[in-house]
Design an enzyme around this catalytic site. Structure first.
Site, PDB file in Angstrom:
ATOM      1  N   LYS A  54     -19.089   5.172 145.892  1.00 33.48           N
ATOM      2  CA  LYS A  54     -19.865   5.807 146.963  1.00 33.48           C
ATOM      3  C   LYS A  54     -19.977   7.306 146.698  1.00 33.48           C
ATOM      4  CE  LYS A  54     -18.473   2.727 150.754  1.00 33.48           C
ATOM      5  NZ  LYS A  54     -19.798   2.268 151.179  1.00 33.48           N
TER       6      LYS A  54
ATOM      7  N   ARG B 204     -19.218  -8.823 152.010  1.00 34.91           N
ATOM      8  CA  ARG B 204     -19.809 -10.170 152.038  1.00 34.91           C
ATOM      9  C   ARG B 204     -19.176 -11.080 150.992  1.00 34.91           C
ATOM     10  NH1 ARG B 204     -25.624  -7.604 150.792  1.00 34.91           N
ATOM     11  NH2 ARG B 204     -24.547  -5.899 151.852  1.00 34.91           N
TER      12      ARG B 204
HETATM   13  N1  BES Z   1     -18.197  -0.842 154.363  1.00 30.14           N
HETATM   14  C1  BES Z   1     -19.529  -0.613 153.949  1.00 30.14           C
HETATM   15  C2  BES Z   1     -20.501  -0.521 155.114  1.00 30.14           C
HETATM   16  C3  BES Z   1     -20.321   0.634 156.057  1.00 30.14           C
HETATM   17  C4  BES Z   1     -20.950   1.833 155.834  1.00 30.14           C
HETATM   18  C5  BES Z   1     -19.580   0.490 157.219  1.00 30.14           C
HETATM   19  C6  BES Z   1     -20.808   2.871 156.732  1.00 30.14           C
HETATM   20  C7  BES Z   1     -19.449   1.530 158.106  1.00 30.14           C
HETATM   21  C8  BES Z   1     -20.053   2.727 157.877  1.00 30.14           C
HETATM   22  C9  BES Z   1     -20.001  -1.748 153.038  1.00 30.14           C
HETATM   23  O1  BES Z   1     -19.032  -2.321 152.235  1.00 30.14           O
HETATM   24  C10 BES Z   1     -21.019  -1.159 152.129  1.00 30.14           C
HETATM   25  O2  BES Z   1     -20.673  -0.365 151.328  1.00 30.14           O
HETATM   26  N2  BES Z   1     -22.261  -1.590 152.270  1.00 30.14           N
HETATM   27  C11 BES Z   1     -23.323  -1.076 151.470  1.00 30.14           C
HETATM   28  C12 BES Z   1     -24.162  -2.248 151.016  1.00 30.14           C
HETATM   29  C13 BES Z   1     -25.138  -1.914 149.948  1.00 30.14           C
HETATM   30  C14 BES Z   1     -24.424  -1.624 148.647  1.00 30.14           C
HETATM   31  C15 BES Z   1     -26.093  -3.073 149.766  1.00 30.14           C
HETATM   32  C16 BES Z   1     -24.124  -0.129 152.335  1.00 30.14           C
HETATM   33  O3  BES Z   1     -24.251  -0.371 153.528  1.00 30.14           O
HETATM   34  O4  BES Z   1     -24.617   0.853 151.802  1.00 30.14           O
HETATM   35 MN    MN Z   2     -18.798  -1.275 150.374  1.00 33.62          MN
END
Ligand code: BES
Ligand code: MN
Ligand code: ZN
Length: 462
Positions: free
Chosen positions: A241, A315
């Protein structure tokens, strides 16, 4: 916080802030003849509704804390409004719960100031019947579990590893009849839970699968299975990230924390139900052992998952947990996960995104959401969306189109749907409600969503 019931104002002694709900145009604290009173600004009766009432009850605590009051007093009848459509007992439970919810703050890592932390210690309530009193105390018990959920989520990632989450789960249900079983990596290998194991492989911390069983219902009654995402820190993995998104990812186990404390609450309330809690818990890290973009993983279900983005890890672990859920021949499976930033894009921070294969459950959740303040809003689970997650090498890709964020919350739900076989299912993407927002009259940080919602749902099906 202690709630103390009184019949008469004269029985209240010591330095106490008296709260009066008023139609003045601002909150006002007045001191007269040695009595301190807070006039709490409130809409005119016909403009009040339940949503505003949640905020009003919490504001009473926030304003009182603002002037460092330790004891407050109010009359229950001040909070009766005809448009809220609550029975006396529902209102009592709501107030009891919201008071404690608003009084919470996460101070575990702060040095206490000399005068102690600023919390309301005692609340004197006038005008309540015995039944209302009990309802208020019950509300307090519910809020207690909500607040414990917040504490687990607020705890920094270094102090909340999968192993520690296991300990917290055991601690949460100590003294109840909930049985806790834990699968470590070896046991998960035996169960072919390669989806969970893959995500956790990059971490030095061992992955865990927490199983909580509460069987107090009729033997032949199918259980409700709750599944909570327990990612104790989500770095994104090899798809690391960006800096701004890493902060707060210690809370990526919020779904798991809420399942732990719903189990505790259901047991403490001795509901006559069969309820199972499943929490796949991993740390999503970068290392030479991490799973990679392009890897294809065989999940417990037998279906293969093509990893296109290691940051879509929630997921992937839920796929195995939902497959495991099938062992219980469930009445319904409800999963809870801080699953997608896209859910926040879709809804802002005010509602949990709900997806379900059962229209009736959607209505029930919506209704209970309104009553508990754990608001939900439905998004579609249409089959057409499957086209974009069909795998190239594997059966299903863990993200839709590499460079698109469009509909991300839906694609995550559609992915999970592939692992649902023959039971009712509800998916709650709680990413929007992971942390509080300004104006909610709540402490910064974790919210403990959807403990109230799930508890009331289970209570209702009793
Ligand atoms: N844990 C995150 C989602 C999240 C983001 C929760 C901000 C709470 C606050 C999840 O694992 C994630 O990283 N999702 C990605 C998915 C993408 C790579 C398709 C996202 O939401 O960017
Ligand atoms: Mn994630
Ligand atoms: Zn995540």
């Amino acid at each position: 916080m202690k709630i103390i019931f009184k019949n008469n104002v004269k029985e209240i002694n010591g330095e106490t802030l008296f709260v009066v709900v008023s139609s003045k145009n601002k909150d006002e604290i007045i001191r007269e003849n040695g009595v301190k009173a807070l006039f709490l600004k409130c809409d005119e009766s016909d403009k009040m509704n339940l949503r505003k009432l949640f905020l009003l009850v919490r504001k009473m605590i926030v304003v009182a804390k603002g002037v460092k009051a330790e004891r407050i007093a109010f009359n229950f009848n001040d909070f009766r409004f005809k448009n809220t459509n609550l029975s006396d007992l529902e209102l009592g439970e709501m107030i009891g719960s919201q008071l404690d919810f608003a009084n919470y703050e996460f101070t575990d890592y702060k040095t206490p100031p000399e005068e102690g932390f600023n919390f309301i210690k005692e609340v004197f309530v006038l005008g309540a019947t015995k039944e209302i009193e009990n309802a208020m105390l019950k509300g307090g018990v519910i809020a207690d579990e909500v607040n414990k959920t917040r504490t687990l989520a607020n705890t920094p990632g270094g102090d909340m590893t999968p192993k520690i989450l296991v300990e917290k789960a055991k601690e949460a249900v100590r003294g109840t009849t909930v049985k806790v079983k834990v699968l470590g990596e070896k046991e998960m290998e035996k169960q072919n839970m390669q989806a969970i194991l893959s995500v956790g492989r990059g971490s030095d911390e061992e992955s865990k699968f927490i199983i909580m069983e509460y069987l107090a219902g009729p033997k032949e009654e199918k259980p409700i299975v709750l599944v909570g995402k327990g990612v104790t820190f989500d770095s994104g993995g090899i798809n690391l990230k960006p800096s701004s998104s890493l902060f707060g990812m210690n809370m990526d186990m919020s779904g798991g924390a809420s399942v732990i404390h719903v189990m505790a609450l259901v047991a403490k309330m001795k509901l006559k139900k069969n309820v199972i809690g499943l929490i796949p818990s991993v740390e999503n890290m970068t290392s030479g052992k991490s799973y990679r973009p392009g890897d294809v993983v065989r999940s417990m279900s037998g279906k293969t998952i093509e990893i296109l983005n290691t940051d879509a890890e929630g997921r992937v672990i839920l796929a195995d947990a939902l497959t495991y859920a099938q062992k219980y021949d469930p009445e319904v499976v409800i999963d809870v996960a801080t699953l997608t930033g896209a859910a926040v894009v879709a809804l802002g921070e005010r509602a949990t995104a709900i997806f379900t294969n059962d229209d009736n459950l959607s209505k029930v959740f919506e209704e209970i959401g309104e009553k508990t303040g754990d608001y939900v809003w439905r998004l579609p689970l249409w089959e057409e969306y499957e086209n974009e997650i069909k795998g190239n090498l594997g059966d299903w890709a863990n993200v839709h189109n590499k460079d698109s964020r469009d509909g991300g919350a839906i694609y995550a739900a559609i992915f999970l749907h592939q692992f649902i076989k023959g039971f009712k299912w509800v998916h709650l993407d709680i990413a929007p409600r992971m942390t509080s927002m300004a104006g909610e009259n709540l402490a910064k940080g974790a919210l403990g969503t959807p403990v109230r919602l799930l508890y009331k749902l289970i209570e209702r099906t009793q």
